[in-house]
Design a protein around this motif. Structure first.
Motif, PDB file in Angstrom:
ATOM      1  N   THR A 126      13.544 -19.058   2.972  1.00  9.73           N
ATOM      2  CA  THR A 126      12.725 -19.321   1.792  1.00  9.73           C
ATOM      3  C   THR A 126      12.182 -18.038   1.190  1.00  9.73           C
ATOM      4  OG1 THR A 126      12.100 -21.516   2.637  1.00  9.73           O
ATOM      5  CG2 THR A 126      10.675 -20.533   0.954  1.00  9.73           C
ATOM      6  N   LEU A 127      11.705 -17.127   2.031  1.00 10.14           N
ATOM      7  CA  LEU A 127      11.169 -15.862   1.532  1.00 10.14           C
ATOM      8  C   LEU A 127      12.266 -15.038   0.852  1.00 10.14           C
ATOM      9  CD1 LEU A 127       8.807 -13.897   1.272  1.00 10.14           C
ATOM     10  CD2 LEU A 127       9.403 -12.987   3.528  1.00 10.14           C
ATOM     11  N   LEU A 128      13.442 -14.992   1.466  1.00 14.23           N
ATOM     12  CA  LEU A 128      14.535 -14.220   0.876  1.00 14.23           C
ATOM     13  C   LEU A 128      14.926 -14.788  -0.485  1.00 14.23           C
ATOM     14  CD1 LEU A 128      17.605 -12.795   2.720  1.00 14.23           C
ATOM     15  CD2 LEU A 128      17.887 -13.905   0.520  1.00 14.23           C
ATOM     16  N   ILE A 129      15.060 -16.105  -0.576  1.00 15.69           N
ATOM     17  CA  ILE A 129      15.443 -16.743  -1.848  1.00 15.69           C
ATOM     18  C   ILE A 129      14.371 -16.513  -2.904  1.00 15.69           C
ATOM     19  CG2 ILE A 129      15.881 -18.960  -2.984  1.00 15.69           C
ATOM     20  CD1 ILE A 129      17.056 -19.910  -0.287  1.00 15.69           C
ATOM     21  N   LEU A 158      20.248 -25.275  -0.999  1.00 14.93           N
ATOM     22  CA  LEU A 158      21.520 -25.992  -1.003  1.00 14.93           C
ATOM     23  C   LEU A 158      22.684 -25.035  -0.731  1.00 14.93           C
ATOM     24  CD1 LEU A 158      23.230 -28.515  -1.428  1.00 14.93           C
ATOM     25  CD2 LEU A 158      23.149 -28.077  -3.892  1.00 14.93           C
ATOM     26  N   ALA A 159      22.692 -23.894  -1.386  1.00 12.08           N
ATOM     27  CA  ALA A 159      23.756 -22.916  -1.162  1.00 12.08           C
ATOM     28  C   ALA A 159      23.788 -22.478   0.296  1.00 12.08           C
ATOM     29  CB  ALA A 159      23.568 -21.719  -2.082  1.00 12.08           C
ATOM     30  N   PHE A 160      22.628 -22.270   0.881  1.00 12.63           N
ATOM     31  CA  PHE A 160      22.549 -21.893   2.284  1.00 12.63           C
ATOM     32  C   PHE A 160      23.173 -22.967   3.174  1.00 12.63           C
ATOM     33  CE2 PHE A 160      20.337 -22.265   6.341  1.00 12.63           C
ATOM     34  CZ  PHE A 160      20.510 -20.998   6.878  1.00 12.63           C
ATOM     35  N   LEU A 161      22.810 -24.222   2.926  1.00 14.94           N
ATOM     36  CA  LEU A 161      23.311 -25.320   3.747  1.00 14.94           C
ATOM     37  C   LEU A 161      24.814 -25.527   3.588  1.00 14.94           C
ATOM     38  CD1 LEU A 161      20.378 -27.835   3.153  1.00 14.94           C
ATOM     39  CD2 LEU A 161      20.992 -26.789   5.353  1.00 14.94           C
ATOM     40  N   VAL A 162      25.323 -25.276   2.397  1.00 15.99           N
ATOM     41  CA  VAL A 162      26.756 -25.449   2.150  1.00 15.99           C
ATOM     42  C   VAL A 162      27.565 -24.332   2.807  1.00 15.99           C
ATOM     43  CG1 VAL A 162      28.542 -25.426   0.357  1.00 15.99           C
ATOM     44  CG2 VAL A 162      26.461 -26.781   0.029  1.00 15.99           C
ATOM     45  N   VAL A 163      27.046 -23.124   2.773  1.00 17.23           N
ATOM     46  CA  VAL A 163      27.824 -21.963   3.207  1.00 17.23           C
ATOM     47  C   VAL A 163      27.672 -21.670   4.697  1.00 17.23           C
ATOM     48  CG1 VAL A 163      28.038 -19.442   2.930  1.00 17.23           C
ATOM     49  CG2 VAL A 163      27.815 -20.922   0.927  1.00 17.23           C
ATOM     50  N   VAL A 215      24.555 -15.552   5.342  1.00 14.93           N
ATOM     51  CA  VAL A 215      25.204 -14.424   6.014  1.00 14.93           C
ATOM     52  C   VAL A 215      24.194 -13.635   6.839  1.00 14.93           C
ATOM     53  CG1 VAL A 215      26.489 -12.272   5.660  1.00 14.93           C
ATOM     54  CG2 VAL A 215      26.971 -14.271   4.220  1.00 14.93           C
ATOM     55  N   MET A 216      22.997 -13.433   6.288  1.00 10.38           N
ATOM     56  CA  MET A 216      21.970 -12.652   6.978  1.00 10.38           C
ATOM     57  C   MET A 216      21.499 -13.328   8.261  1.00 10.38           C
ATOM     58  SD  MET A 216      21.032  -9.747   5.525  1.00 10.38           S
ATOM     59  CE  MET A 216      19.318  -9.554   6.009  1.00 10.38           C
ATOM     60  N   PHE A 217      21.302 -14.647   8.201  1.00 12.40           N
ATOM     61  CA  PHE A 217      20.739 -15.386   9.334  1.00 12.40           C
ATOM     62  C   PHE A 217      21.831 -16.233   9.974  1.00 12.40           C
ATOM     63  CE2 PHE A 217      17.256 -15.000   6.128  1.00 12.40           C
ATOM     64  CZ  PHE A 217      16.605 -13.948   6.752  1.00 12.40           C
ATOM     65  N   LYS A 218      22.814 -15.574  10.530  1.00 13.95           N
ATOM     66  CA  LYS A 218      23.997 -16.221  11.093  1.00 13.95           C
ATOM     67  C   LYS A 218      23.637 -17.042  12.332  1.00 13.95           C
ATOM     68  CE  LYS A 218      28.732 -15.092  12.502  1.00 13.95           C
ATOM     69  NZ  LYS A 218      29.677 -13.987  12.776  1.00 13.95           N
ATOM     70  N   ARG A 219      24.386 -18.136  12.514  1.00 10.91           N
ATOM     71  CA  ARG A 219      24.262 -19.035  13.675  1.00 10.91           C
ATOM     72  C   ARG A 219      22.896 -19.694  13.760  1.00 10.91           C
ATOM     73  NH1 ARG A 219      28.606 -19.197  16.685  1.00 10.91           N
ATOM     74  NH2 ARG A 219      30.106 -17.482  16.594  1.00 10.91           N
ATOM     75  N   GLY A 220      22.297 -20.005  12.602  1.00  8.78           N
ATOM     76  CA  GLY A 220      21.091 -20.807  12.582  1.00  8.78           C
ATOM     77  C   GLY A 220      19.834 -20.097  13.006  1.00  8.78           C
TER      78      GLY A 220
END
Length: 224
Positions: A126-129, A158-163, A215-220
Motif C-alpha cells: 500500500t505504501l509503495l503504491i 488488483l495489479a499486484f494480485l494478478v501479477v 516483483v519487490m515483495f516476492k513470495r508473499g
C-alpha cells in the motif's frame, strides 16, 4: 567431548537439520493456497477489509457534514510543491457518494486478499503504491487539477494480485489472479484518458506501482 542428548533434544535437532528454515511447519505452510506469514490469515483479511471501509467512510462523512467537502482540496495537485503531502491524503478523499461506493467493495476485497498473506505485506504494498502512483501523478498530471480517491490504490492492489502468482510461480495465486482479472476486466479502460473528471493517471500509475510491488515483495513477503 560428545554432547549428551535427551530423546526430545535429539528429535528437535533432527527436525532442525531437516528443515533449517523453520521446521516441518514452515514446509507445510509453503503448500497453502495463500502463503501466510504469522500476521496473515482470515482474521487479518477481515480486519483489514473492515478497517479500509471504516477509514474511507469516516473521512468521507466528516468531510461532507463538517467541512462541506473542503477537504477535497487536499488531494494530489500536480507540480505544486506546497501540497506535495497530498500524495498521502488523496486516497482517503472522495468527491461524492457514487465515488466512494464504487471504491468500497473492490477496495475491501483486494485489501483483504493481500492482508491474508500478511498484514505487513499489505502495508508495504500500500505504501509503495501510494507514494509511487501518487508521485508520478503529481509529476505528470494536468495543470490546475486535483486528484482524489482510492481508485489508484485499487488499481495497484488488483495489479499486484494478478501479477504476483506469475512472479512467485504459485499455481493457486495465478488462478486467483486470472479470476480477479476476469471479474474486473472493465477497469482496464480506466487507465486511458477517455472520461472527463476521471484521474486516469492515478489508475495507470497505481497499476504500474502494483506490478512493481509484486516483483519487490516476492513470495508473499518482503525480502530480507
Amino acid at each position: 567431548m560428545n554432547p549428551q542428548w535427551s530423546s526430545g533434544q535429539q528429535q528437535n535437532y533432527q527436525n532442525y537439520a531437516q528443515y533449517p528454515m523453520g521446521g516441518p511447519v514452515q514446509a507445510r505452510r509453503n503448500n497453502q493456497i495463500v502463503p501466510q506469514d504469522r500476521d496473515g490469515g482470515l482474521g487479518a483479511a477481515i480486519s483489514t477489509a473492515i478497517g479500509y471501509l471504516v477509514l474511507i467512510w469516516t473521512v468521507f462523512l466528516v468531510n461532507e457534514f463538517i467541512f462541506g467537502g473542503a477537504l477535497n482540496n487536499f488531494g494530489v495537485r500536480p507540480r505544486e510543491t506546497s501540497t506535495l503531502w497530498g500524495i498521502l491524503t488523496a486516497p482517503l478523499l472522495h468527491a461524492n457518494y457514487g465515488h466512494i461506493v464504487a471504491n468500497s467493495l473492490p477496495g475491501a476485497l483486494f485489501a483483504g486478499l493481500i492482508a491474508m498473506s500478511s498484514k505487513r505485506l499489505f502495508w508495504q504494498v500500500t505504501l509503495l503504491i501510494t507514494v509511487v502512483g501518487g508521485g508520478l501523478t503529481w509529476l505528470v498530471g494536468g495543470a490546475n487539477t486535483v486528484h482524489i480517491g482510492a481508485s489508484g490504490l485499487i488499481y495497484g492492489w488488483l495489479a499486484f494480485l494478478v501479477v504476483r502468482g506469475f512472479v512467485n510461480r504459485r499455481v493457486m495465486q495465478i488462478i486467483l489472479g486470472v479470476i480477479l482479472a476476469s471479474m474486473y476486466s472493465g477497469l482496464i479502460w480506466g487507465v486511458l484518458p477517455t472520461q472527463m473528471a476521471v484521474s486516469w493517471q492515478m489508475h495507470l500509475f497505481g497499476g504500474l506501482a502494483g506490478i512493481w510491488a509484486a516483483v519487490m515483495f516476492k513470495r508473499g513477503r518482503a525480502r530480507g
